[in-house]
Design a protein around this motif. Sequence first.
Motif, PDB file in Angstrom:
ATOM      1  N   LEU A  11      63.647  67.305  24.457  1.00 63.27           N
ATOM      2  CA  LEU A  11      63.930  66.527  23.236  1.00 63.27           C
ATOM      3  C   LEU A  11      64.893  67.357  22.370  1.00 63.27           C
ATOM      4  CD1 LEU A  11      61.318  64.683  21.111  1.00 63.27           C
ATOM      5  CD2 LEU A  11      62.852  66.337  20.063  1.00 63.27           C
ATOM      6  N   LEU A  12      65.930  66.695  21.841  1.00 63.91           N
ATOM      7  CA  LEU A  12      66.933  67.392  21.034  1.00 63.91           C
ATOM      8  C   LEU A  12      66.846  66.974  19.573  1.00 63.91           C
ATOM      9  CD1 LEU A  12      70.064  67.016  23.367  1.00 63.91           C
ATOM     10  CD2 LEU A  12      68.415  68.892  23.293  1.00 63.91           C
ATOM     11  N   MET A  13      66.883  67.953  18.694  1.00 65.93           N
ATOM     12  CA  MET A  13      66.848  67.689  17.249  1.00 65.93           C
ATOM     13  C   MET A  13      68.132  68.242  16.627  1.00 65.93           C
ATOM     14  SD  MET A  13      64.461  69.579  14.438  1.00 65.93           S
ATOM     15  CE  MET A  13      65.184  71.103  14.983  1.00 65.93           C
ATOM     16  N   GLY A  25      60.541  69.443  10.869  1.00 61.93           N
ATOM     17  CA  GLY A  25      61.342  69.201  12.075  1.00 61.93           C
ATOM     18  C   GLY A  25      60.486  68.858  13.282  1.00 61.93           C
ATOM     19  N   THR A  26      59.457  69.673  13.525  1.00 59.66           N
ATOM     20  CA  THR A  26      58.593  69.373  14.680  1.00 59.66           C
ATOM     21  C   THR A  26      57.847  68.061  14.438  1.00 59.66           C
ATOM     22  OG1 THR A  26      56.952  70.890  13.719  1.00 59.66           O
ATOM     23  CG2 THR A  26      58.261  71.725  15.575  1.00 59.66           C
ATOM     24  N   THR A  79      71.857  71.972  16.744  1.00 60.98           N
ATOM     25  CA  THR A  79      71.035  71.187  17.665  1.00 60.98           C
ATOM     26  C   THR A  79      70.045  72.127  18.343  1.00 60.98           C
ATOM     27  OG1 THR A  79      72.817  69.615  18.056  1.00 60.98           O
ATOM     28  CG2 THR A  79      71.075  69.693  19.715  1.00 60.98           C
ATOM     29  N   VAL A  80      68.783  71.740  18.309  1.00 55.85           N
ATOM     30  CA  VAL A  80      67.749  72.566  18.937  1.00 55.85           C
ATOM     31  C   VAL A  80      67.154  71.799  20.114  1.00 55.85           C
ATOM     32  CG1 VAL A  80      65.610  73.856  18.590  1.00 55.85           C
ATOM     33  CG2 VAL A  80      67.200  73.541  16.679  1.00 55.85           C
ATOM     34  N   LEU A  83      67.294  63.660   9.972  1.00 56.79           N
ATOM     35  CA  LEU A  83      67.438  64.358  11.248  1.00 56.79           C
ATOM     36  C   LEU A  83      67.759  63.337  12.323  1.00 56.79           C
ATOM     37  CD1 LEU A  83      64.364  66.794  11.293  1.00 56.79           C
ATOM     38  CD2 LEU A  83      66.792  67.426  11.116  1.00 56.79           C
ATOM     39  N   ARG A  84      68.485  63.781  13.357  1.00 56.94           N
ATOM     40  CA  ARG A  84      68.746  62.918  14.510  1.00 56.94           C
ATOM     41  C   ARG A  84      67.942  63.476  15.684  1.00 56.94           C
ATOM     42  NH1 ARG A  84      73.141  59.883  17.151  1.00 56.94           N
ATOM     43  NH2 ARG A  84      73.206  60.532  19.320  1.00 56.94           N
TER      44      ARG A  84
END
Length: 277
Positions: A260-262, A220-221, A117-118, A249-250
């Motif tokens: 914001l979490l990825m 991702g971004t 998780t980023v 991706l969630r």
Amino acid sequence: MLLHFTKMHGLGNDFMVIDLITQRARLRDEQIRKLADRRFGIGFDQLLVVEPPRSPDMDFRYRIFNADGSEVENCGNGARCFARFVLDQRLTHKREIHVETAGGPLTLVVNDDDQITVDMGTPRFEPTALPFDAAEDRPLHALEVDGERYEIGAVSMGNPHAVLRVDDVDSAPVERLGPLIERHPRFPRRVNAGFMQVVSPHEIRLRVFERGTGETLACGTGACAAVASGIRQGLLESPVTVHLRGGDLRIEWAGDETPLLMTGPAERVFEGRIALA
Ligand SMILES: N[C@@H](CCC[C@H](N)C(=O)O)C(=O)O
């Protein structure tokens, strides 16, 4: 000199990762372009470089270069691969890792199920953040491309994104419009062009024509920017599953100034050594 590298991917968005803590090298733009070449080099969408941090509060410095050699501010799939790489290489034992990027600090957390998780920070919509030549901050901006008018969301996730809503990503004109949006004169530093199909308030399909690379299997971004823009327009509600060509991706975002979490996977493919010409 032989440079040790690891080939990795996040949902098919692939990377050459090099550790410049235990090795020394300085890569020129043309060397990066050659290494990125899928026939004459190793082949990758982005090069990720691990360096010592400049600030004592951070664990590492994370630098990102597109396949065309340009250095960029952020890379979401790369951030997850970065976390897996520094753990696998035993450069850290921490499962919460703080990294400096050219787009600002990021926090990466390796979960018990091995997904990562980023914390991608807060999406920014003001045109100066991208930069984007527009008079005001709006959920949608009119953009003329090839004589036609489109409505795009403009979002910075550290790096710049234009998000265009389409009915069906499979038939969306990504190959034609992607390069035109990427180099549109209203984006002076170019832009990543996302094509988003809303499936339900909690689900989208997405293709991204990336600045400096072309269409990738996942961005991702780009996923973060599309969800942020969709939530801002009232089309989406957190959490959102983003279906990309390389996998899912969630994304979670509570709006306003919240981070914001990825969450998604990161995979190692192989390791090697290469002589730098
Ligand atoms: N693949 C990335 C984004 C990489 C940088 C981008 N092409 C740019 O120029 O900003 C991701 O997963 O976010």
